[in-house]
Design an enzyme around this catalytic site. Structure first.
Site, mmCIF file in Angstrom:
data_model
loop_
_atom_site.group_PDB
_atom_site.id
_atom_site.type_symbol
_atom_site.label_atom_id
_atom_site.label_comp_id
_atom_site.label_asym_id
_atom_site.label_seq_id
_atom_site.Cartn_x
_atom_site.Cartn_y
_atom_site.Cartn_z
ATOM 1 N N CYS A 48 0.771 -1.221 -0.150
ATOM 2 C CA CYS A 48 -0.090 -0.175 0.350
ATOM 3 C C CYS A 48 0.631 1.379 -0.020
ATOM 4 C CB CYS A 48 -1.188 -0.006 1.062
ATOM 5 S SG CYS A 48 -2.247 -1.398 1.534
ATOM 6 N N HIS A 98 -3.167 7.785 1.940
ATOM 7 C CA HIS A 98 -3.866 6.508 1.180
ATOM 8 C C HIS A 98 -5.151 6.080 1.871
ATOM 9 C CE1 HIS A 98 -3.436 1.924 0.495
ATOM 10 N NE2 HIS A 98 -3.365 1.719 1.882
ATOM 11 N N ASN A 109 -9.972 0.157 -0.591
ATOM 12 C CA ASN A 109 -8.471 0.513 -0.458
ATOM 13 C C ASN A 109 -8.104 -0.671 -2.573
ATOM 14 O OD1 ASN A 109 -6.062 0.184 -0.082
ATOM 15 N ND2 ASN A 109 -6.504 -0.633 2.232
HETATM 16 N N1 ACO Z 1 -18.159 -7.833 8.583
HETATM 17 C C1 ACO Z 1 -19.135 -8.015 10.406
HETATM 18 N N2 ACO Z 1 -18.402 -8.307 11.074
HETATM 19 C C2 ACO Z 1 -17.083 -8.121 10.590
HETATM 20 C C3 ACO Z 1 -16.318 -8.202 9.402
HETATM 21 C C4 ACO Z 1 -17.031 -8.026 8.874
HETATM 22 N N3 ACO Z 1 -16.677 -7.105 7.340
HETATM 23 N N4 ACO Z 1 -14.783 -8.035 9.624
HETATM 24 C C5 ACO Z 1 -14.674 -8.798 10.420
HETATM 25 N N5 ACO Z 1 -15.330 -8.309 11.670
HETATM 26 C C6 ACO Z 1 -15.917 -9.150 13.131
HETATM 27 C C7 ACO Z 1 -15.078 -9.244 13.812
HETATM 28 O O1 ACO Z 1 -14.681 -11.120 13.024
HETATM 29 C C8 ACO Z 1 -14.804 -9.683 14.819
HETATM 30 O O2 ACO Z 1 -16.138 -9.814 15.689
HETATM 31 P P1 ACO Z 1 -15.227 -10.692 16.875
HETATM 32 O O3 ACO Z 1 -15.633 -9.841 17.771
HETATM 33 O O4 ACO Z 1 -16.794 -11.807 17.179
HETATM 34 O O5 ACO Z 1 -14.997 -11.341 17.125
HETATM 35 C C9 ACO Z 1 -15.407 -7.720 14.844
HETATM 36 O O6 ACO Z 1 -16.323 -7.574 13.990
HETATM 37 C C10 ACO Z 1 -14.721 -6.740 15.514
HETATM 38 O O7 ACO Z 1 -13.844 -6.946 14.635
HETATM 39 P P2 ACO Z 1 -12.244 -5.908 14.782
HETATM 40 O O8 ACO Z 1 -11.089 -6.545 13.720
HETATM 41 O O9 ACO Z 1 -12.077 -5.762 16.000
HETATM 42 O O10 ACO Z 1 -12.562 -4.839 13.796
HETATM 43 P P3 ACO Z 1 -12.241 -3.418 14.018
HETATM 44 O O11 ACO Z 1 -13.098 -2.352 14.713
HETATM 45 O O12 ACO Z 1 -11.084 -3.282 13.834
HETATM 46 O O13 ACO Z 1 -12.274 -3.200 12.098
HETATM 47 C C11 ACO Z 1 -10.687 -3.515 10.172
HETATM 48 C C12 ACO Z 1 -11.408 -4.302 11.679
HETATM 49 C C13 ACO Z 1 -11.513 -2.618 9.364
HETATM 50 C C14 ACO Z 1 -9.837 -4.235 9.603
HETATM 51 C C15 ACO Z 1 -9.496 -2.533 10.780
HETATM 52 O O14 ACO Z 1 -9.023 -2.501 11.625
HETATM 53 C C16 ACO Z 1 -9.025 -1.795 9.896
HETATM 54 O O15 ACO Z 1 -9.083 -1.040 8.819
HETATM 55 N N6 ACO Z 1 -7.956 -2.065 9.843
HETATM 56 C C17 ACO Z 1 -6.865 -1.401 9.123
HETATM 57 C C18 ACO Z 1 -6.388 -2.291 8.268
HETATM 58 C C19 ACO Z 1 -6.141 -1.750 6.864
HETATM 59 O O16 ACO Z 1 -6.990 -0.699 6.603
HETATM 60 N N7 ACO Z 1 -5.456 -2.826 5.980
HETATM 61 C C20 ACO Z 1 -5.682 -1.754 5.000
HETATM 62 C C21 ACO Z 1 -3.819 -2.780 4.674
HETATM 63 S S1 ACO Z 1 -2.796 -1.640 5.588
HETATM 64 C C22 ACO Z 1 -2.522 -0.118 5.364
HETATM 65 O O17 ACO Z 1 -3.889 -0.156 3.818
HETATM 66 C C23 ACO Z 1 -3.019 0.209 5.893
#
Ligand code: ACO
Length: 325
Positions: A115, A252, A282
């Site tokens: 990214c 980004h 993304n």
């Molecule tokens: N739909 C519904 N529920 C979901 C989904 C979905 N698509 N995905 C995950 N969940 C659930 C999980 O299973 C979890 O359930 P549980 O509590 O029963 O285990 C719950 O939602 C919460 O999960 P978290 O991972 O804590 O949710 P969070 O608020 O952190 O959001 C996310 C997840 C959106 C991935 C966030 O952590 C994020 O954006 N992280 C950055 C990752 C990123 O952007 N990566 C891209 C590449 S790197 C970069 O470009 C920066």
């Protein structure tokens, strides 16, 4: 003139036709439009057609950028393509783009920083221009992340999309201060200890397969906020400008909450942030040039304005660039 500056003289982008909405995804995995919008800000993403490759997207974006800059293939002496989803393991996607554009000289190669790829590629090309080794460079970010997603994993498949963006860099002169037009400063970093937090579980030398993207979302989020704040401060300090001098933050586009956090730390109102994450998801290395092209085309970005670009991605890698348009 006292220094060579890389002027961004053109930009362009391309998105595949097919749009995949959150509601369609909710029929594929256990998720909802509300969950995706609330946690990420993403409403839809574009997906490459069957047989449509990263090089295809890259060429469309490159042609648009070349037209915008008024340059032809014979003017180019360097192509750098940032991608983590190349057409083939080798040769570089950049050489495929080179041949398709009809550029027969110079050099073309890929840069792999996921990214952060566009910032890395921009930094590489800028240094070639400043060293006098390139006078007209094409820098592309192009991805088909749809090909490396596990479409049964709701943690990752809702986040990414396909697309490409490109810019033309041309050598120009400057006084060597922050009032110059062009790329004022670039900063890139990596920390390989975090490999396992965001990676693809395949590759030629390990599994002999392409593999799927794996991510610990919460951990990535935590590191992104810290690393981006650091690299943004570093860029401003390098040119001795306050955050208030920034006209546009063009980040980004991974997650709206990460972008909100960066803008807040800088004290920038959201009106000064170019946001495309809702429409594109993304798109990894493509997201910054896609956002830049949109803001240039719709007239938001004006000559003389100061743009801050920043990104963070797998590796981890992260970086920033300050550009006076
Ligand atoms: N739909 C519904 N529920 C979901 C989904 C979905 N698509 N995905 C995950 N969940 C659930 C999980 O299973 C979890 O359930 P549980 O509590 O029963 O285990 C719950 O939602 C919460 O999960 P978290 O991972 O804590 O949710 P969070 O608020 O952190 O959001 C996310 C997840 C959106 C991935 C966030 O952590 C994020 O954006 N992280 C950055 C990752 C990123 O952007 N990566 C891209 C590449 S790197 C970069 O470009 C920066």
């Amino acid at each position: 003139m006292t220094v060579i500056r890389s002027l961004i003289t053109g930009c362009g982008s391309y998105l595949p036709e097919r749009i995949l909405t959150n509601n369609e995804l909710a029929r594929m995995v256990e998720t909802t439009d509300e969950w995706i919008v609330e946690r990420t800000g993403i409403r839809q993403r574009h997906i490459a057609a069957e047989g449509e490759t990263t090089a295809d997207l890259a060429c469309r974006a490159a042609e648009a950028a070349m037209k915008h800059a008024g340059v032809s293939a014979s003017d180019l002496d360097l192509i750098v393509v940032a991608t983590a989803t190349p057409d083939n393991t080798f040769p570089a996607t950049a050489t495929k783009v080179q041949a398709r554009l009809g550029m027969t000289g110079g050099a073309a190669f890929d840069v792999q920083a996921v990214c952060s790829g566009f910032i890395y590629a921009l930094a590489v090309a800028d240094n070639f221009v400043k060293a006098g080794q390139s006078r007209c460079a094409l820098v592309i970010g192009a991805e088909t992340f749809s090909r490396i997603l596990d479409w049964t994993d709701r943690n990752t498949c809702v986040l990414f999309g396909d697309g490409a963006g490109a810019v033309i860099l041309q050598a120009g002169g400057g006084a060597g201060d922050a009032a110059d037009r062009g790329i004022l400063t670039t900063h890139i970093h990596s920390d390989g200890r975090h490999h396992d937090l965001l990676y693809v579980d395949g590759g030629p030398s390990t599994t002999q397969t392409v593999g799927h993207l794996r991510m610990s979302g919460r951990e990535v989020f935590r590191h992104a906020v810290v690393n981006l704040a650091q690299v943004v401060d570093e860029a401003l300090a390098a040119v001795d400008l306050p955050a208030s001098a920034i006209d546009w933050l063009i980040p980004h586009q991974a997650n709206k909450r990460i972008i909100d956090g960066t803008a807040r730390k800088l004290g920038l109102p959201m009106e000064k942030v170019v946001l495309t994450v809702a429409k594109h998801g993304n798109t990894s290395a493509a997201s910054i040039p896609l956002a830049l092209a949109e803001a240039v085309q719709d007239g938001r970005v004006q000559r003389g304005q100061l743009l801050l670009l920043e990104a963070m991605g797998g590796g981890f890698t992260w970086g920033s660039a300050l550009v006076r348009w």
